[in-house]
Design a protein around this motif. Structure first.
Motif, PDB file in Angstrom:
ATOM      1  N   ASN A   3      45.327  19.971  19.546  1.00 14.47           N
ATOM      2  CA  ASN A   3      45.387  18.600  19.043  1.00 14.47           C
ATOM      3  C   ASN A   3      44.123  17.808  19.350  1.00 14.47           C
ATOM      4  O   ASN A   3      43.663  17.016  18.531  1.00 14.47           O
ATOM      5  CB  ASN A   3      46.595  17.876  19.643  1.00 14.47           C
ATOM      6  CG  ASN A   3      47.907  18.433  19.163  1.00 14.47           C
ATOM      7  OD1 ASN A   3      47.966  19.185  18.195  1.00 14.47           O
ATOM      8  ND2 ASN A   3      48.974  18.088  19.847  1.00 14.47           N
ATOM      9  N   GLY A   7      41.786  16.165  16.529  1.00 14.09           N
ATOM     10  CA  GLY A   7      41.596  14.713  16.541  1.00 14.09           C
ATOM     11  C   GLY A   7      40.136  14.320  16.561  1.00 14.09           C
ATOM     12  O   GLY A   7      39.717  13.381  15.867  1.00 14.09           O
ATOM     13  N   VAL A  34      49.631   5.721  14.976  1.00  9.26           N
ATOM     14  CA  VAL A  34      49.749   7.175  14.796  1.00  9.26           C
ATOM     15  C   VAL A  34      48.368   7.796  14.637  1.00  9.26           C
ATOM     16  O   VAL A  34      48.051   8.802  15.274  1.00  9.26           O
ATOM     17  CB  VAL A  34      50.656   7.523  13.593  1.00  9.26           C
ATOM     18  CG1 VAL A  34      50.550   8.995  13.227  1.00  9.26           C
ATOM     19  CG2 VAL A  34      52.100   7.149  13.892  1.00  9.26           C
ATOM     20  N   LEU A  35      47.519   7.195  13.805  1.00 10.22           N
ATOM     21  CA  LEU A  35      46.169   7.727  13.627  1.00 10.22           C
ATOM     22  C   LEU A  35      45.402   7.710  14.940  1.00 10.22           C
ATOM     23  O   LEU A  35      44.709   8.675  15.278  1.00 10.22           O
ATOM     24  CB  LEU A  35      45.400   6.953  12.552  1.00 10.22           C
ATOM     25  CG  LEU A  35      43.969   7.442  12.312  1.00 10.22           C
ATOM     26  CD1 LEU A  35      43.944   8.910  11.901  1.00 10.22           C
ATOM     27  CD2 LEU A  35      43.257   6.581  11.293  1.00 10.22           C
ATOM     28  N   VAL A  38      46.529  10.567  16.997  1.00 11.05           N
ATOM     29  CA  VAL A  38      45.991  11.818  16.454  1.00 11.05           C
ATOM     30  C   VAL A  38      44.543  11.986  16.892  1.00 11.05           C
ATOM     31  O   VAL A  38      44.142  13.046  17.383  1.00 11.05           O
ATOM     32  CB  VAL A  38      46.102  11.841  14.906  1.00 11.05           C
ATOM     33  CG1 VAL A  38      45.252  12.952  14.313  1.00 11.05           C
ATOM     34  CG2 VAL A  38      47.553  11.984  14.479  1.00 11.05           C
ATOM     35  N   GLU A  39      43.736  10.942  16.735  1.00 11.98           N
ATOM     36  CA  GLU A  39      42.317  11.031  17.075  1.00 11.98           C
ATOM     37  C   GLU A  39      42.095  11.243  18.577  1.00 11.98           C
ATOM     38  O   GLU A  39      41.108  11.851  18.967  1.00 11.98           O
ATOM     39  CB  GLU A  39      41.561   9.793  16.589  1.00 11.98           C
ATOM     40  CG  GLU A  39      41.389   9.769  15.081  1.00 11.98           C
ATOM     41  CD  GLU A  39      40.437   8.699  14.597  1.00 11.98           C
ATOM     42  OE1 GLU A  39      39.962   7.874  15.413  1.00 11.98           O
ATOM     43  OE2 GLU A  39      40.155   8.667  13.384  1.00 11.98           O
ATOM     44  N   ARG A  43      48.782  13.574  19.529  1.00 11.27           N
ATOM     45  CA  ARG A  43      49.813  13.822  18.522  1.00 11.27           C
ATOM     46  C   ARG A  43      49.314  14.863  17.535  1.00 11.27           C
ATOM     47  O   ARG A  43      48.153  14.844  17.137  1.00 11.27           O
ATOM     48  CB  ARG A  43      50.131  12.514  17.794  1.00 11.27           C
ATOM     49  CG  ARG A  43      51.232  12.644  16.801  1.00 11.27           C
ATOM     50  CD  ARG A  43      51.566  11.310  16.185  1.00 11.27           C
ATOM     51  NE  ARG A  43      52.606  11.500  15.208  1.00 11.27           N
ATOM     52  CZ  ARG A  43      53.647  10.709  15.087  1.00 11.27           C
ATOM     53  NH1 ARG A  43      53.780   9.676  15.861  1.00 11.27           N
ATOM     54  NH2 ARG A  43      54.549  10.938  14.168  1.00 11.27           N
ATOM     55  N   ARG A  44      50.203  15.735  17.128  1.00 11.02           N
ATOM     56  CA  ARG A  44      49.874  16.766  16.141  1.00 11.02           C
ATOM     57  C   ARG A  44      50.072  16.212  14.738  1.00 11.02           C
ATOM     58  O   ARG A  44      51.026  15.490  14.462  1.00 11.02           O
ATOM     59  CB  ARG A  44      50.789  17.977  16.340  1.00 11.02           C
ATOM     60  CG  ARG A  44      50.448  19.119  15.411  1.00 11.02           C
ATOM     61  CD  ARG A  44      51.455  20.263  15.545  1.00 11.02           C
ATOM     62  NE  ARG A  44      51.181  21.280  14.568  1.00 11.02           N
ATOM     63  CZ  ARG A  44      51.525  21.205  13.284  1.00 11.02           C
ATOM     64  NH1 ARG A  44      52.174  20.162  12.821  1.00 11.02           N
ATOM     65  NH2 ARG A  44      51.238  22.188  12.452  1.00 11.02           N
ATOM     66  N   LEU A  45      49.168  16.566  13.851  1.00 10.90           N
ATOM     67  CA  LEU A  45      49.279  16.153  12.457  1.00 10.90           C
ATOM     68  C   LEU A  45      50.242  17.051  11.701  1.00 10.90           C
ATOM     69  O   LEU A  45      50.141  18.277  11.792  1.00 10.90           O
ATOM     70  CB  LEU A  45      47.920  16.250  11.771  1.00 10.90           C
ATOM     71  CG  LEU A  45      46.982  15.078  11.921  1.00 10.90           C
ATOM     72  CD1 LEU A  45      45.628  15.434  11.345  1.00 10.90           C
ATOM     73  CD2 LEU A  45      47.533  13.852  11.243  1.00 10.90           C
ATOM     74  N   LEU A  50      47.863  15.902   7.120  1.00 12.48           N
ATOM     75  CA  LEU A  50      46.560  16.553   7.243  1.00 12.48           C
ATOM     76  C   LEU A  50      45.933  16.755   5.864  1.00 12.48           C
ATOM     77  O   LEU A  50      44.740  16.495   5.669  1.00 12.48           O
ATOM     78  CB  LEU A  50      46.712  17.893   7.964  1.00 12.48           C
ATOM     79  CG  LEU A  50      45.429  18.698   8.157  1.00 12.48           C
ATOM     80  CD1 LEU A  50      44.394  17.915   8.948  1.00 12.48           C
ATOM     81  CD2 LEU A  50      45.748  20.014   8.851  1.00 12.48           C
TER      82      LEU A  50
END
Length: 69
Positions: A3, A7, A34-35, A38-39, A43-45, A50
Motif C-alpha cells: 500500500n 500510494g 480516502v485519497l 491511500v497516498e 488504505r488499499r485501493l 485504481l
C-alpha cells in the motif's frame, strides 16, 4: 505491491500531472480523506477506483502498480 509504495506512486503521478488531492478525489468519486489515506499507504485501493485514477491521470494501472526498471 504494498500500500505504501502504491500510494507514493499515485501521489507522484498526481503531482506530475498538476492535480490537487481534491481534484483527483472529486474526479474518481472518493473523499479527500480516502485519497489521503491511500497516498499515505494506510488504505488499499479497490480495483475499480485504481482504474478510475489511472484513467484520470492518463497512465496505465501497470505504471501505477510497478516502478520502471
Amino acid at each position: 505491491m504494498d500500500n505504501k509504495r502504491m500510494g507514493m506512486r499515485v501521489r507522484a503521478f498526481r503531482k506530475l500531472k498538476g492535480y490537487t488531492q481534491q481534484e483527483l478525489a472529486d474526479s474518481v468519486g472518493i473523499s479527500l480523506a480516502v485519497l489521503g489515506a491511500v497516498e499515505r499507504g494506510n488504505r488499499r485501493l479497490e480495483d475499480q477506483i485504481l482504474n478510475k485514477i489511472a484513467d484520470f491521470l492518463e497512465v496505465t494501472v501497470e505504471e501505477l502498480a510497478h516502478p520502471a526498471p
